[in-house]
Write an enzyme that holds these catalytic residues in place. Structure first.
Site, PDB file in Angstrom:
ATOM      1  N   HIS A  36     -24.381 -10.095  -1.050  1.00  0.00           N
ATOM      2  CA  HIS A  36     -24.106  -9.910  -2.478  1.00  0.00           C
ATOM      3  C   HIS A  36     -22.987 -10.872  -2.863  1.00  0.00           C
ATOM      4  O   HIS A  36     -21.871 -10.798  -2.339  1.00  0.00           O
ATOM      5  CB  HIS A  36     -23.710  -8.459  -2.773  1.00  0.00           C
ATOM      6  CG  HIS A  36     -24.849  -7.505  -2.580  1.00  0.00           C
ATOM      7  ND1 HIS A  36     -24.697  -6.282  -1.992  1.00  0.00           N
ATOM      8  CD2 HIS A  36     -26.162  -7.622  -2.889  1.00  0.00           C
ATOM      9  CE1 HIS A  36     -25.882  -5.671  -1.956  1.00  0.00           C
ATOM     10  NE2 HIS A  36     -26.781  -6.472  -2.487  1.00  0.00           N
TER      11      HIS A  36
ATOM     12  N   GLU B 255     -19.007 -10.473  -3.253  1.00  0.00           N
ATOM     13  CA  GLU B 255     -18.208  -9.858  -2.184  1.00  0.00           C
ATOM     14  C   GLU B 255     -17.479 -10.938  -1.394  1.00  0.00           C
ATOM     15  O   GLU B 255     -17.734 -11.155  -0.211  1.00  0.00           O
ATOM     16  CB  GLU B 255     -19.125  -8.999  -1.302  1.00  0.00           C
ATOM     17  CG  GLU B 255     -19.765  -7.852  -2.087  1.00  0.00           C
ATOM     18  CD  GLU B 255     -20.923  -7.154  -1.358  1.00  0.00           C
ATOM     19  OE1 GLU B 255     -21.282  -7.573  -0.249  1.00  0.00           O
ATOM     20  OE2 GLU B 255     -21.465  -6.189  -1.924  1.00  0.00           O
TER      21      GLU B 255
ATOM     22  N   ARG C 238     -24.060 -10.613  -8.490  1.00  0.00           N
ATOM     23  CA  ARG C 238     -24.373  -9.956  -7.217  1.00  0.00           C
ATOM     24  C   ARG C 238     -25.663 -10.495  -6.578  1.00  0.00           C
ATOM     25  O   ARG C 238     -25.780 -10.586  -5.363  1.00  0.00           O
ATOM     26  CB  ARG C 238     -24.541  -8.458  -7.521  1.00  0.00           C
ATOM     27  CG  ARG C 238     -25.212  -7.622  -6.459  1.00  0.00           C
ATOM     28  CD  ARG C 238     -25.441  -6.215  -7.018  1.00  0.00           C
ATOM     29  NE  ARG C 238     -26.294  -5.390  -6.185  1.00  0.00           N
ATOM     30  CZ  ARG C 238     -25.864  -4.437  -5.364  1.00  0.00           C
ATOM     31  NH1 ARG C 238     -24.580  -4.205  -5.259  1.00  0.00           N
ATOM     32  NH2 ARG C 238     -26.700  -3.713  -4.649  1.00  0.00           N
TER      33      ARG C 238
ATOM     34  N   HIS D 292     -20.743  -6.478   4.228  1.00  0.00           N
ATOM     35  CA  HIS D 292     -20.522  -6.391   2.780  1.00  0.00           C
ATOM     36  C   HIS D 292     -19.066  -6.012   2.513  1.00  0.00           C
ATOM     37  O   HIS D 292     -18.291  -5.784   3.415  1.00  0.00           O
ATOM     38  CB  HIS D 292     -21.383  -5.262   2.184  1.00  0.00           C
ATOM     39  CG  HIS D 292     -22.852  -5.482   2.262  1.00  0.00           C
ATOM     40  ND1 HIS D 292     -23.635  -5.627   1.146  1.00  0.00           N
ATOM     41  CD2 HIS D 292     -23.692  -5.553   3.316  1.00  0.00           C
ATOM     42  CE1 HIS D 292     -24.886  -5.791   1.502  1.00  0.00           C
ATOM     43  NE2 HIS D 292     -24.966  -5.743   2.821  1.00  0.00           N
ATOM     44  N   SER D 293     -18.731  -5.871   1.232  1.00  0.00           N
ATOM     45  CA  SER D 293     -17.497  -5.218   0.833  1.00  0.00           C
ATOM     46  C   SER D 293     -17.828  -4.456  -0.459  1.00  0.00           C
ATOM     47  O   SER D 293     -18.785  -4.817  -1.144  1.00  0.00           O
ATOM     48  CB  SER D 293     -16.393  -6.242   0.582  1.00  0.00           C
ATOM     49  OG  SER D 293     -16.610  -6.929  -0.633  1.00  0.00           O
TER      50      SER D 293
ATOM     51  N   TYR E  92     -25.762   6.444  -0.275  1.00  0.00           N
ATOM     52  CA  TYR E  92     -26.861   6.843  -1.152  1.00  0.00           C
ATOM     53  C   TYR E  92     -28.171   6.309  -0.581  1.00  0.00           C
ATOM     54  O   TYR E  92     -28.169   5.488   0.337  1.00  0.00           O
ATOM     55  CB  TYR E  92     -26.665   6.304  -2.574  1.00  0.00           C
ATOM     56  CG  TYR E  92     -26.218   4.865  -2.648  1.00  0.00           C
ATOM     57  CD1 TYR E  92     -27.061   3.827  -2.262  1.00  0.00           C
ATOM     58  CD2 TYR E  92     -24.944   4.540  -3.095  1.00  0.00           C
ATOM     59  CE1 TYR E  92     -26.644   2.513  -2.320  1.00  0.00           C
ATOM     60  CE2 TYR E  92     -24.523   3.221  -3.151  1.00  0.00           C
ATOM     61  CZ  TYR E  92     -25.386   2.217  -2.766  1.00  0.00           C
ATOM     62  OH  TYR E  92     -24.971   0.914  -2.825  1.00  0.00           O
TER      63      TYR E  92
ATOM     64  N   GLU F  44     -18.956  -2.218   5.240  1.00  0.00           N
ATOM     65  CA  GLU F  44     -18.363  -2.417   3.915  1.00  0.00           C
ATOM     66  C   GLU F  44     -16.870  -2.587   4.164  1.00  0.00           C
ATOM     67  O   GLU F  44     -16.196  -1.644   4.570  1.00  0.00           O
ATOM     68  CB  GLU F  44     -18.599  -1.193   3.008  1.00  0.00           C
ATOM     69  CG  GLU F  44     -20.035  -0.952   2.615  1.00  0.00           C
ATOM     70  CD  GLU F  44     -20.514  -1.812   1.452  1.00  0.00           C
ATOM     71  OE1 GLU F  44     -19.700  -2.551   0.863  1.00  0.00           O
ATOM     72  OE2 GLU F  44     -21.718  -1.743   1.156  1.00  0.00           O
TER      73      GLU F  44
END
Lengths: 93, 310
Positions: B70, B73, B128, B197-198, B249, B271
């Site tokens: 993304h 990030e 993103r 990711h972050s 999620y 993350e």
């Protein structure tokens, strides 16, 4: 270049499924142009949303009216990005 | 211009051009340990590069780590640069790094979404997705982490092309995703697949598209706990861990679900930190700290992969 002057990032904490559904429903309201940085998952986990300047007051009012607690994570997104830009320029020098 | 990988400022965010230039000087200064491969091109025709760390051998068991799928990030590619440099500097000194690279190959995709990353530097810091165009919509881009063949188009992804989680018109429609899929599939001997990711400090493993537990659930839970405990020992950064679906999620079409279903047991998604509540605008003075703790967490996983061949 797109700017984010006055955009805010709110950290929302929902206490129950009803509040979770309310915040999730903001995703469908395209006119608000809310960007979910941390998406709704379950109660008590934080939700971060980036709200355009023109909708900040109405979104906050909606949350307050429904008893949803939030804090302002970033007061002015553009100010933070200007800071980031400055650091990058300095690092080049 | 940065003159070489040793004088490169790892404590700053860099543009795509700077990172690509760094790659060349990094490879040149790595005494043959690192090579650069092009695994594809992006929608806007930028090269997609992977750094290969190898001490020899043919088709050795391998580890895949991609960063910043993304675009916004930024801490993820910044961490990967530091991580790459750390591996080279520790090889021959640190027993974990040396043993790892003496038995396995390591592939780092430093910038996984180059078009998106470039767009964040030039047009929209908060972008993103990829930058592809698809028929029937004026909205650009697909969420590459919803575009893999893992319950593609299912719950936890959007069919609305204007959404930030748009899954795309079909599986692997994004050239950036297809490049990974083709490379990993053709290689055929990856033992670990990690997607970095972050932000929000999570370490997750499959699944995101179903509540069914993966068959290696217990081992992956234990390894996650070990990894985040080690990570926290560096600067005290607290992570949560578990399957994607129960930890955050439901999401369909994600990279690590695809990798796991391909038979790559050690599939994880990080993350990275934001302990200061800055979201995607993590201050540059936290890059090194983030990289340091991530390195320790990653090495726990990589050690385990090396010691548990399958």
């Amino acid at each position: 270049q797109k700017t984010f002057i006055g955009d805010q990032v709110l950290r929302i904490t929902v206490n129950n499924e009803e509040q979770l559904a309310l915040v999730s429903s903001l995703q469908e309201q395209e006119h608000l142009n809310i960007d979910f940085w941390l998406e709704p998952s379950k109660p008590l986990l934080p939700i971060d949303i980036q709200v355009p300047r023109e909708h900040v007051q109405s979104v906050k009012a909606l949350l307050e009216f429904n008893g949803v607690s939030y804090s302002t994570l970033i007061e002015d997104l553009q100010a933070l990005m200007d800071e980031e830009e400055k650091e990058m320029v300095l690092s080049h020098h | 211009k940065e003159r070489n990988s040793q004088t490169f400022n790892y404590a700053s965010y860099h543009t795509l051009d700077e990172i690509y230039t760094w790659m060349d000087s990094f490879v040149a200064s790595s005494s043959g340990l690192v090579s650069k491969l092009q695994i594809g091109t992006t929608f806007e025709n930028r090269p997609i590069y992977v750094l290969r760390f190898s001490t020899g051998g043919v088709n050795r068991p391998a580890i895949w780590i991609n960063f910043g799928i993304h675009a916004r990030e930024w801490i993820s590619p910044a961490t990967s640069l530091w991580f790459a440099n750390k591996l080279v500097s520790e090889y021959g000194k640190d027993s974990s790094v040396s043993s790892l690279l003496n038995t396995m190959d390591l592939y780092l995709e430093i910038v996984t979404n180059p078009d998106g990353y470039s767009f964040t530097h030039t047009n929209n810091r908060m972008w993103r997705k990829t930058r592809s165009n698809h028929a029937g919509t004026s909205c650009k881009g697909v969420d590459p982490n919803r575009n893999f063949d893992a319950n593609f188009g299912g719950p936890g992804a959007s069919g609305n092309a204007c959404s930030s989680t748009y899954y795309g018109p079909y599986v692997n429609s994004e050239k950036e995703v297809k490049a990974i899929v083709d490379f990993v599939t053709n290689h055929g001997n990856f033992k670990s697949f990690i997607d970095v990711h972050s932000y929000s400090q999570l370490l997750m493993f499959p699944y995101g598209y179903t509540s069914t537990k993966p068959k290696d659930y217990n081992e992956l839970m234990e390894l996650s706990k070990k990894s985040i405990t080690a990570l926290a020992s560096v600067h005290g950064t607290k992570y949560r861990y578990g399957p994607i679906l129960t930890t955050i999620y439901q999401s369909s079409g994600s990279s690590i679900d695809w990798a796991y279903d391909q038979g790559i047991k050690y599939a994880f998604c990080f993350e990275l930190r934001d302990t200061g509540r800055y979201g995607f605008i993590l201050p540059a003075n936290q890059i090194i700290a983030t990289a340091e703790e991530t390195y320790v967490g990653l090495m726990e996983i990589l050690d385990h992969v090396r010691l548990n061949p399958y």
